[in-house]
Design a protein around this motif. Sequence first.
Motif, PDB file in Angstrom:
ATOM      1  N   CYS A   1      -2.556  -9.825   4.794  1.00 31.88           N
ATOM      2  CA  CYS A   1      -3.486 -10.180   3.722  1.00 31.88           C
ATOM      3  C   CYS A   1      -3.390 -11.665   3.394  1.00 31.88           C
ATOM      4  O   CYS A   1      -2.319 -12.255   3.458  1.00 31.88           O
ATOM      5  N   SER A   2      -4.517 -12.227   2.994  1.00 33.02           N
ATOM      6  CA  SER A   2      -4.504 -13.583   2.452  1.00 33.02           C
ATOM      7  C   SER A   2      -4.038 -13.503   0.995  1.00 33.02           C
ATOM      8  O   SER A   2      -3.927 -12.428   0.417  1.00 33.02           O
TER       9      SER A   2
ATOM     10  N   PHE B   1       5.409   9.465 -16.810  1.00 35.16           N
ATOM     11  CA  PHE B   1       5.848   8.080 -16.712  1.00 35.16           C
ATOM     12  C   PHE B   1       6.429   7.539 -18.010  1.00 35.16           C
ATOM     13  O   PHE B   1       7.188   6.580 -17.994  1.00 35.16           O
ATOM     14  N   ARG B   2       6.066   8.106 -19.123  1.00 34.70           N
ATOM     15  CA  ARG B   2       6.454   7.565 -20.423  1.00 34.70           C
ATOM     16  C   ARG B   2       7.959   7.627 -20.637  1.00 34.70           C
ATOM     17  O   ARG B   2       8.608   8.604 -20.290  1.00 34.70           O
ATOM     18  N   MET B   3       8.505   6.580 -21.243  1.00 30.60           N
ATOM     19  CA  MET B   3       9.934   6.486 -21.524  1.00 30.60           C
ATOM     20  C   MET B   3      10.127   6.073 -22.982  1.00 30.60           C
ATOM     21  O   MET B   3       9.265   5.414 -23.558  1.00 30.60           O
ATOM     22  N   PRO B   4      11.280   6.433 -23.596  1.00 29.93           N
ATOM     23  CA  PRO B   4      11.531   5.973 -24.972  1.00 29.93           C
ATOM     24  C   PRO B   4      11.576   4.454 -25.042  1.00 29.93           C
ATOM     25  O   PRO B   4      10.963   3.844 -25.900  1.00 29.93           O
ATOM     26  N   SER B   5      12.317   3.856 -24.138  1.00 32.40           N
ATOM     27  CA  SER B   5      12.321   2.400 -24.005  1.00 32.40           C
ATOM     28  C   SER B   5      12.947   2.084 -22.653  1.00 32.40           C
ATOM     29  O   SER B   5      13.759   2.837 -22.136  1.00 32.40           O
ATOM     30  N   GLY B   6      12.495   0.995 -22.070  1.00 33.06           N
ATOM     31  CA  GLY B   6      12.988   0.622 -20.756  1.00 33.06           C
ATOM     32  C   GLY B   6      11.839   0.250 -19.842  1.00 33.06           C
ATOM     33  O   GLY B   6      10.700   0.073 -20.271  1.00 33.06           O
ATOM     34  N   VAL B   7      12.158   0.148 -18.553  1.00 31.39           N
ATOM     35  CA  VAL B   7      11.164  -0.270 -17.560  1.00 31.39           C
ATOM     36  C   VAL B   7      10.979   0.856 -16.550  1.00 31.39           C
ATOM     37  O   VAL B   7      11.939   1.341 -15.957  1.00 31.39           O
ATOM     38  N   PHE B   8       9.735   1.296 -16.387  1.00 32.07           N
ATOM     39  CA  PHE B   8       9.405   2.293 -15.386  1.00 32.07           C
ATOM     40  C   PHE B   8       8.847   1.576 -14.164  1.00 32.07           C
ATOM     41  O   PHE B   8       7.907   0.791 -14.273  1.00 32.07           O
ATOM     42  N   ARG B   9       9.413   1.841 -13.007  1.00 30.17           N
ATOM     43  CA  ARG B   9       8.940   1.244 -11.756  1.00 30.17           C
ATOM     44  C   ARG B   9       8.017   2.236 -11.063  1.00 30.17           C
ATOM     45  O   ARG B   9       8.408   3.366 -10.808  1.00 30.17           O
ATOM     46  N   HIS B  10       6.819   1.772 -10.781  1.00 30.58           N
ATOM     47  CA  HIS B  10       5.764   2.627 -10.247  1.00 30.58           C
ATOM     48  C   HIS B  10       5.353   2.131  -8.869  1.00 30.58           C
ATOM     49  O   HIS B  10       5.049   0.953  -8.709  1.00 30.58           O
ATOM     50  N   ALA B  11       5.364   3.010  -7.878  1.00 27.01           N
ATOM     51  CA  ALA B  11       4.919   2.666  -6.530  1.00 27.01           C
ATOM     52  C   ALA B  11       3.534   3.270  -6.309  1.00 27.01           C
ATOM     53  O   ALA B  11       3.310   4.452  -6.563  1.00 27.01           O
ATOM     54  N   LEU B  12       2.622   2.442  -5.857  1.00 28.88           N
ATOM     55  CA  LEU B  12       1.240   2.874  -5.607  1.00 28.88           C
ATOM     56  C   LEU B  12       0.890   2.674  -4.145  1.00 28.88           C
ATOM     57  O   LEU B  12       1.342   1.713  -3.516  1.00 28.88           O
ATOM     58  N   TYR B  13       0.063   3.546  -3.631  1.00 26.61           N
ATOM     59  CA  TYR B  13      -0.533   3.358  -2.315  1.00 26.61           C
ATOM     60  C   TYR B  13      -2.031   3.229  -2.522  1.00 26.61           C
ATOM     61  O   TYR B  13      -2.681   4.156  -2.997  1.00 26.61           O
ATOM     62  N   ILE B  14      -2.556   2.075  -2.174  1.00 26.23           N
ATOM     63  CA  ILE B  14      -3.987   1.828  -2.322  1.00 26.23           C
ATOM     64  C   ILE B  14      -4.605   1.910  -0.935  1.00 26.23           C
ATOM     65  O   ILE B  14      -4.211   1.186  -0.022  1.00 26.23           O
ATOM     66  N   ARG B  15      -5.564   2.796  -0.788  1.00 28.02           N
ATOM     67  CA  ARG B  15      -6.240   2.967   0.492  1.00 28.02           C
ATOM     68  C   ARG B  15      -7.617   2.325   0.400  1.00 28.02           C
ATOM     69  O   ARG B  15      -8.347   2.544  -0.561  1.00 28.02           O
ATOM     70  N   ILE B  16      -7.945   1.525   1.406  1.00 25.24           N
ATOM     71  CA  ILE B  16      -9.229   0.819   1.432  1.00 25.24           C
ATOM     72  C   ILE B  16      -9.763   0.855   2.861  1.00 25.24           C
ATOM     73  O   ILE B  16      -9.000   0.741   3.821  1.00 25.24           O
ATOM     74  N   ALA B  17     -11.057   1.028   2.994  1.00 24.07           N
ATOM     75  CA  ALA B  17     -11.683   1.052   4.317  1.00 24.07           C
ATOM     76  C   ALA B  17     -11.568  -0.324   4.969  1.00 24.07           C
ATOM     77  O   ALA B  17     -11.596  -1.348   4.292  1.00 24.07           O
ATOM     78  N   LYS B  18     -11.434  -0.333   6.273  1.00 21.32           N
ATOM     79  CA  LYS B  18     -11.272  -1.598   6.995  1.00 21.32           C
ATOM     80  C   LYS B  18     -12.491  -2.501   6.815  1.00 21.32           C
ATOM     81  O   LYS B  18     -12.345  -3.713   6.653  1.00 21.32           O
ATOM     82  N   LYS B  19     -13.682  -1.922   6.809  1.00 21.34           N
ATOM     83  CA  LYS B  19     -14.879  -2.756   6.648  1.00 21.34           C
ATOM     84  C   LYS B  19     -14.950  -3.342   5.241  1.00 21.34           C
ATOM     85  O   LYS B  19     -15.373  -4.479   5.054  1.00 21.34           O
ATOM     86  N   ASP B  20     -14.498  -2.587   4.223  1.00 21.75           N
ATOM     87  CA  ASP B  20     -14.459  -3.123   2.869  1.00 21.75           C
ATOM     88  C   ASP B  20     -13.376  -4.183   2.728  1.00 21.75           C
ATOM     89  O   ASP B  20     -13.552  -5.172   2.026  1.00 21.75           O
ATOM     90  N   PHE B  21     -12.249  -3.984   3.400  1.00 22.29           N
ATOM     91  CA  PHE B  21     -11.178  -4.971   3.358  1.00 22.29           C
ATOM     92  C   PHE B  21     -11.619  -6.277   4.017  1.00 22.29           C
ATOM     93  O   PHE B  21     -11.287  -7.359   3.543  1.00 22.29           O
ATOM     94  N   ALA B  22     -12.403  -6.176   5.080  1.00 20.49           N
ATOM     95  CA  ALA B  22     -12.906  -7.377   5.753  1.00 20.49           C
ATOM     96  C   ALA B  22     -13.867  -8.154   4.847  1.00 20.49           C
ATOM     97  O   ALA B  22     -13.935  -9.377   4.919  1.00 20.49           O
ATOM     98  N   ARG B  23     -14.605  -7.454   3.984  1.00 19.77           N
ATOM     99  CA  ARG B  23     -15.515  -8.123   3.047  1.00 19.77           C
ATOM    100  C   ARG B  23     -14.800  -8.741   1.868  1.00 19.77           C
ATOM    101  O   ARG B  23     -15.388  -9.517   1.123  1.00 19.77           O
TER     102      ARG B  23
END
Length: 124
Positions: free
Chosen positions: A58-59, A83-105
Amino acid sequence: MKCSTAIVTLILMFLFKNVSAQVGYKKDSLQIKVYTEVEYENYWAQDIRVKKVFCDYCSEFQKEQIGNEALRRTYFVRNDNKFRMPSGVFRHALYIRIAKKDFARLREDNIMQDSVLTINEQPK
């Protein structure tokens, strides 16, 4: 006998066609992993940050846009009970799927046209 063989053959052909259609997204889309963090205080989200966008090809502009999409998606799930916590930091991992033609645009010179990752709101 011939009729039952033909029916069984048609059913098997239909089943195999559906199985091959379900793995088609792997051929024409990219999956990009993003780490975000949500900082909670008294069960309320105080801050959402993108920690890392895992994309070697990716650029910087594309990483920024994918990070913005990850922020948006994390914002929508910030009050989910999983995901909710009383206090602190929640680390969230996401997978984003995008079509190759949309990614090229997804280029900086193409930003004023229709956006690939955001939802275009309809005029009222």
